[in-house]
Write an enzyme that holds these catalytic residues in place. Structure first.
Site, mmCIF file in Angstrom:
data_model
loop_
_atom_site.group_PDB
_atom_site.id
_atom_site.type_symbol
_atom_site.label_atom_id
_atom_site.label_comp_id
_atom_site.label_asym_id
_atom_site.label_seq_id
_atom_site.Cartn_x
_atom_site.Cartn_y
_atom_site.Cartn_z
ATOM 1 N N LEU A 62 0.809 -1.219 0.000
ATOM 2 C CA LEU A 62 0.000 0.000 0.000
ATOM 3 C C LEU A 62 0.844 1.271 0.000
ATOM 4 O O LEU A 62 0.309 2.366 -0.157
ATOM 5 C CB LEU A 62 -0.955 0.006 1.202
ATOM 6 C CG LEU A 62 -1.956 -1.153 1.268
ATOM 7 C CD1 LEU A 62 -2.872 -0.990 2.480
ATOM 8 C CD2 LEU A 62 -2.775 -1.253 -0.014
ATOM 9 N N LYS A 63 2.130 1.154 0.238
ATOM 10 C CA LYS A 63 3.069 2.291 0.151
ATOM 11 C C LYS A 63 2.569 3.499 0.946
ATOM 12 O O LYS A 63 2.425 4.601 0.405
ATOM 13 C CB LYS A 63 3.301 2.688 -1.306
ATOM 14 C CG LYS A 63 3.856 1.580 -2.192
ATOM 15 C CD LYS A 63 4.088 2.104 -3.605
ATOM 16 C CE LYS A 63 4.581 1.025 -4.548
ATOM 17 N NZ LYS A 63 3.508 0.051 -4.910
ATOM 18 N N LEU A 64 2.346 3.313 2.233
ATOM 19 C CA LEU A 64 1.829 4.406 3.046
ATOM 20 C C LEU A 64 2.787 5.599 3.053
ATOM 21 O O LEU A 64 4.004 5.437 3.147
ATOM 22 C CB LEU A 64 1.576 3.935 4.480
ATOM 23 C CG LEU A 64 0.199 3.316 4.751
ATOM 24 C CD1 LEU A 64 -0.020 2.058 3.944
ATOM 25 C CD2 LEU A 64 0.024 3.036 6.242
ATOM 26 N N PRO A 68 3.156 11.183 10.450
ATOM 27 C CA PRO A 68 3.509 10.035 11.302
ATOM 28 C C PRO A 68 2.346 9.440 12.081
ATOM 29 O O PRO A 68 2.213 8.212 12.153
ATOM 30 C CB PRO A 68 4.578 10.616 12.230
ATOM 31 C CG PRO A 68 5.249 11.670 11.401
ATOM 32 C CD PRO A 68 4.124 12.302 10.611
ATOM 33 N N THR A 70 -0.876 9.386 11.456
ATOM 34 C CA THR A 70 -1.796 8.654 10.583
ATOM 35 C C THR A 70 -1.206 7.322 10.151
ATOM 36 O O THR A 70 -1.890 6.290 10.131
ATOM 37 C CB THR A 70 -2.146 9.502 9.346
ATOM 38 O OG1 THR A 70 -2.813 10.698 9.767
ATOM 39 C CG2 THR A 70 -3.046 8.731 8.386
ATOM 40 N N ARG A 186 11.940 -9.659 -14.852
ATOM 41 C CA ARG A 186 11.372 -10.221 -16.075
ATOM 42 C C ARG A 186 12.230 -11.386 -16.549
ATOM 43 O O ARG A 186 13.456 -11.253 -16.602
ATOM 44 C CB ARG A 186 11.330 -9.162 -17.191
ATOM 45 C CG ARG A 186 10.400 -7.984 -16.912
ATOM 46 C CD ARG A 186 8.951 -8.396 -17.047
ATOM 47 N NE ARG A 186 8.041 -7.272 -16.931
ATOM 48 C CZ ARG A 186 7.515 -6.832 -15.805
ATOM 49 N NH1 ARG A 186 7.839 -7.421 -14.660
ATOM 50 N NH2 ARG A 186 6.666 -5.822 -15.802
ATOM 51 N N GLN A 195 8.155 -0.856 -16.686
ATOM 52 C CA GLN A 195 9.320 -0.853 -15.808
ATOM 53 C C GLN A 195 10.533 -0.313 -16.567
ATOM 54 O O GLN A 195 10.827 -0.736 -17.677
ATOM 55 C CB GLN A 195 9.631 -2.272 -15.311
ATOM 56 C CG GLN A 195 8.471 -2.970 -14.643
ATOM 57 C CD GLN A 195 8.263 -2.543 -13.206
ATOM 58 O OE1 GLN A 195 8.993 -1.716 -12.694
ATOM 59 N NE2 GLN A 195 7.281 -3.118 -12.552
ATOM 60 N N GLY A 215 5.036 -10.066 -11.751
ATOM 61 C CA GLY A 215 3.605 -9.953 -11.982
ATOM 62 C C GLY A 215 3.159 -10.537 -13.299
ATOM 63 O O GLY A 215 2.895 -11.730 -13.419
#
EC number: 4.1.1.23
Length: 237
Positions: A62-64, A68, A70, A186, A195, A215
């Site tokens: 999620l790359k918050l 701080p 929150t 890859r 990418q 992926g």
């Protein structure tokens, strides 16, 4: 310690897509699954519970990146989901990363191991030109990544998300135990997609990556199971 399973990025829009994909695999096979923003925002915690119920490991990507307090309270909630790894943006700063770890530790149920916490340095879609023109970071891309890695280590996190091209220098600037998780992997001959900085599984293993994320070469393959096993074999060669 290197993870022997490639982490499969399930960048699907719907929960049903996750079910359809995982049903292709033998139930006894324990996978390492990355669940990203789109899927989590659509399906919510139920998708995490489902993947965990099948015995798979989960990296909740999620790359918050917020103030701080929150981030700390958000990590407290995410820790209860039973995920194995979460992440933040290193650009949020040391104070934010320290708060993230504190929230994870407080939220992890008694008897469970705290999820690994890593930070994004620069996205693999970011070139040096983009970094300098858009972010106005006037160093080299490599210097920016290493600086973020050192700040991440200073904050007490477990490692970083980075291009495999930076792994050796990051470990030299931090420690051998510092986790380097590398997307942009890859197989030989596969399309690079969006990418900018890619590497093969074998190259990533040789250079010292601890985890690799793959992926589309798996999820969009004609035979995802065969593709996964081929990439896993190359990664563990």
């Amino acid at each position: 310690m290197q993870e022997n399973r490639p982490v499969i990025a399930l960048d699907f829009p719907e929960f049903s897509d996750v079910k359809d994909f995982l049903e292709k695999f033998d139930p006894s096979e324990q996978l390492y699954i990355k669940l990203g923003m789109e899927l989590f925002y659509t399906a919510g915690p139920q998708v995490v519970y489902y993947v965990k119920s099948l015995g798979h490991s989960v990296f909740l990507d999620l790359k918050l990146h917020d103030i701080p307090n929150t981030v700390e309270s958000s990590m407290h909630v995410l820790a209860r989901l039973g995920v194995d790894m979460v992440n933040v943006h290193a650009a949020g700063g040391v104070e934010m990363m320290v708060a993230a770890k504190r929230g994870l530790e407080a939220g992890t149920p008694v008897g469970r191991q705290r999820p690994k916490l890593i930070a994004v340095t620069q996205l693999t879609s970011t070139s040096e030109e983009i970094m300098q023109n858009d972010q106005k970071i006037m160093t080299s891309l490599e210097e920016s990544v290493i600086n973020y890695a050192q700040k991440t280590a200073q904050a007490g996190l477990d490692g970083v998300v980075c291009s495999a091209h930076e792994v050796e220098k990051i470990k030299a600037a931090t420690s051998k135990e510092f986790i380097c998780l590398t997307p942009g992997i890859r197989p030989e001959g596969a399309s690079k997609g969006d990418q900018k900085r890619v590497m093969t599984p074998k190259e990533a293993r040789t250079i010292g990556s601890d985890y690799i994320v793959v992926g589309r070469p798996i999820t969009q393959a004609k035979d995802p199971v065969a593709s996964y096993h081929a990439i896993k074999a190359e990664w563990n060669r």
